[in-house]
Enzyme design. Structure first.
Site, PDB file in Angstrom:
ATOM      1  N   ASP A  69      50.609  38.358  42.348  1.00 26.81           N
ATOM      2  CA  ASP A  69      49.679  38.585  43.453  1.00 26.81           C
ATOM      3  C   ASP A  69      50.467  38.682  44.763  1.00 26.81           C
ATOM      4  OD1 ASP A  69      47.448  38.639  45.063  1.00 26.81           O
ATOM      5  OD2 ASP A  69      46.503  36.886  44.147  1.00 26.81           O
ATOM      6  N   CYS A 106      43.890  42.932  46.618  1.00 25.72           N
ATOM      7  CA  CYS A 106      43.654  42.357  45.281  1.00 25.72           C
ATOM      8  C   CYS A 106      42.454  42.895  44.506  1.00 25.72           C
ATOM      9  CB  CYS A 106      43.457  40.845  45.422  1.00 25.72           C
ATOM     10  SG  CYS A 106      44.572  40.015  46.554  1.00 25.72           S
ATOM     11  N   HIS A 160      38.413  37.220  40.287  1.00 26.48           N
ATOM     12  CA  HIS A 160      38.127  38.051  41.470  1.00 26.48           C
ATOM     13  C   HIS A 160      37.179  39.215  41.197  1.00 26.48           C
ATOM     14  CE1 HIS A 160      40.068  39.237  45.604  1.00 26.48           C
ATOM     15  NE2 HIS A 160      38.874  38.689  45.703  1.00 26.48           N
ATOM     16  N   ASP A 163      49.761  43.111  41.989  1.00 25.77           N
ATOM     17  CA  ASP A 163      48.456  43.761  42.227  1.00 25.77           C
ATOM     18  C   ASP A 163      48.415  44.602  43.494  1.00 25.77           C
ATOM     19  OD1 ASP A 163      48.424  41.666  44.078  1.00 25.77           O
ATOM     20  OD2 ASP A 163      46.328  41.143  43.703  1.00 25.77           O
ATOM     21  N   ASN A 164      49.383  44.392  44.377  1.00 27.83           N
ATOM     22  CA  ASN A 164      49.521  45.224  45.584  1.00 27.83           C
ATOM     23  C   ASN A 164      50.872  44.883  46.202  1.00 27.83           C
ATOM     24  OD1 ASN A 164      47.115  42.969  46.452  1.00 27.83           O
ATOM     25  ND2 ASN A 164      49.002  42.909  47.652  1.00 27.83           N
TER      26      ASN A 164
HETATM   27 CA    CA Z   1      47.000  40.662  45.914  1.00 25.34          CA
END
Ligand code: CA
Length: 480
Positions: free
Chosen positions: A45, A85, A142, A294-295
């Protein structure tokens, strides 16, 4: 092939480019086929592009994550579908652009029946279930805080983690049992973890808890085809690490970077445990392991490093959407490969579907592709004609086709050749055929995207603050 089990073989005839191909496929769902590959997705993350050994990190050591890369493929141009996210995870989990179902932003964390991954979409776990897979998710979900969206209701047989978008790492801080007990903004970071539907007490640093759970899940499910989603929230803020990991980076003077490095190191240890367990159980050859973030890293917030890439989390420039990305599958894909054509987190679902012979003909069409033929050398073309991004709040649009990338930000128009200008430093302008072609293709794609389908995190923040204010006023009035 396991000859001691009954296997039904179906011969199907497929017309492809006018050539008749005879294809034999095994339909032995529910018989714990050893042929169907297991899938493990290890998602970090907010990790920076450069913060893995295989992308050239010099200060952070990731020897175990590097095993995935060195014994498999490094994707130099691996992308996620959004630079934050929630939407990025919605794309990964469904194999479809999340804009198709209005998951355009981080969702409100409140348990609201209207906020989450819509049931019209299928997660990897839901897609694999009819093929006899058992699925588990550890860590961050999430995809909606309401019970309807709980992982157990979205195809996952096992859940250990938290349903909101972020979390504290030390067990002594996890003191509240329900969202209704939240009294401050981001207070849901303090909720106790859940095992399936139940709140539980934990004793270890969160990253270690998740890694331990991964080992146990693999040991339990080793005889079934399984999908395990190891959804670490590290190294997302808050920056928190234990002495065990901090001690490895005493030499890093910047406290933030030191803690961030320690958090990545904890993940790396976990990856090591996962790989060791696969080997010990004799299933590492036929387990596909993906590793990605995720990013991109929010460099100033968590001291991550996106290397040469421009900007970071939240941005449509490369630093926001191009992530550390690797895949290992000893049985099928060669070791030590560096793959430079653009690939996407959308491809994870398509790859397992392609390789496990899952019938998705009744499902909505996928946006990803099975990467296997591209990695075995069977197909030397581009996996994607183009990859697209839409960022509604920023009025942002982006598309990459081969090495040309168009970005529109409000009224600003950019075109970069990311093969020769990886840092997106010099725009080639919009008054040229390449830009016009990319933009025209983009506008066609955009027609298929939906508006935001739910209350977003930022909208909820306004609602929350208003509620808090009115509560305060009420308390004042009722006081004598
Ligand atoms: Ca993230």
């Amino acid at each position: 092939m396991n000859f001691y089990k009954t296997i039904t073989t179906i011969i199907s005839i497929i017309m492809f480019n006018g050539v008749v191909q005879v294809q034999a496929s095994e339909t032995n769902a529910g018989q714990n086929s050893k042929n169907k590959p297991n899938l493990i997705v290890i998602l970090t993350d907010d990790q920076g592009y450069k913060d893995v050994g295989f992308n050239g990190s010099t200060d952070i050591k990731t020897p175990f994550i590097d095993v995935i890369a060195n014994e498999g493929t490094i994707f130099t141009n691996g992308y996620v579908t959004f630079p934050v996210c929630g939407p990025s995870r919605a794309g990964l989990l469904t194999g479809r652009y999340q804009g198709r179902f209005g998951f355009t932003s981080n969702p409100s964390p409140a348990p609201d029946a209207d906020v989450g991954l819509p049931s019209s979409e299928k997660t990897i776990a839901e897609v694999l279930k009819p093929a006899g897979y058992t699925s588990g998710i550890l860590g961050k979900w999430h995809m909606g805080g309401h019970a309807d969206y709980h992982p157990n209701n979205r195809g996952f047989d096992y859940f250990f983690g938290f349903v909101e978008g972020g979390h504290r790492y030390f067990p002594e801080e996890l003191t509240i049992t329900d969202f209704s007990e939240v009294t401050k903004w981001s207070g849901w970071y303090y909720t106790k973890l859940m095992r399936n539907q139940e709140r539980i007490e934990t004793t270890e640093y969160l990253t270690d808890e998740l890694s331990n759970e991964a080992v146990k899940f693999i040991e339990r499910e080793k005889d079934n085809p399984f999908f395990l989603f190891v959804s670490y929230n590290a190294p997302h803020a808050p920056l928190q690490a234990t002495e065990k990991y901090l001690n490895r980076y005493k030499h890093i003077k910047d406290k933030k970077r030191q803690t961030y490095a320690a958090m990545v190191s904890a993940v790396d240890d976990g990856v090591g445990e996962i790989l060791k367990t696969l080997e010990k159980q004799g299933i590492d050859d036929n387990t596909i392991v993906f590793f990605l973030s995720d990013n991109g890293g929010p460099e100033t917030k968590n001291a991550s490093d996106n290397g040469e890439l421009r900007e970071g989390k939240g941005s449509l420039f490369e630093g926001g959407v191009r992530v550390p990305f690797a895949m290992r599958w000893p049985e099928k894909i060669p070791q030590g490969q560096v793959y430079t054509n653009a690939v996407s987190s959308l491809d994870i679902l398509a790859t397992i579907v392609g390789q496990a012979d899952v019938d998705t003909s009744k499902n909505k069409p996928l946006d990803g592709v099975d990467l296997t033929p591209y990695l075995t050398g069977e197909n030397d073309g581009l996996p994607h004609d183009a990859l697209y991004w839409r960022h509604l709040r920023k009025d942002g649009q982006a598309v990459i086709a081969n090495h040309n990338k168009m970005i529109n930000l409000k009224n600003k128009k950019f075109l970069y050749d990311v093969a020769n200008d990886v840092g997106e430093t010099e725009s080639l302008g919009s008054d040229n055929d390449t830009y016009k072609e990319l933009n025209a293709g983009y506008q066609e794609w955009l027609k298929e995207m939906k508006p935001t389908a739910f209350v977003t995190l930022l909208e909820y923040k306004k609602i929350w603050l208003k509620q808090q204010k009115s509560k305060k006023n009420k308390n004042k009035k009722t006081k004598p």
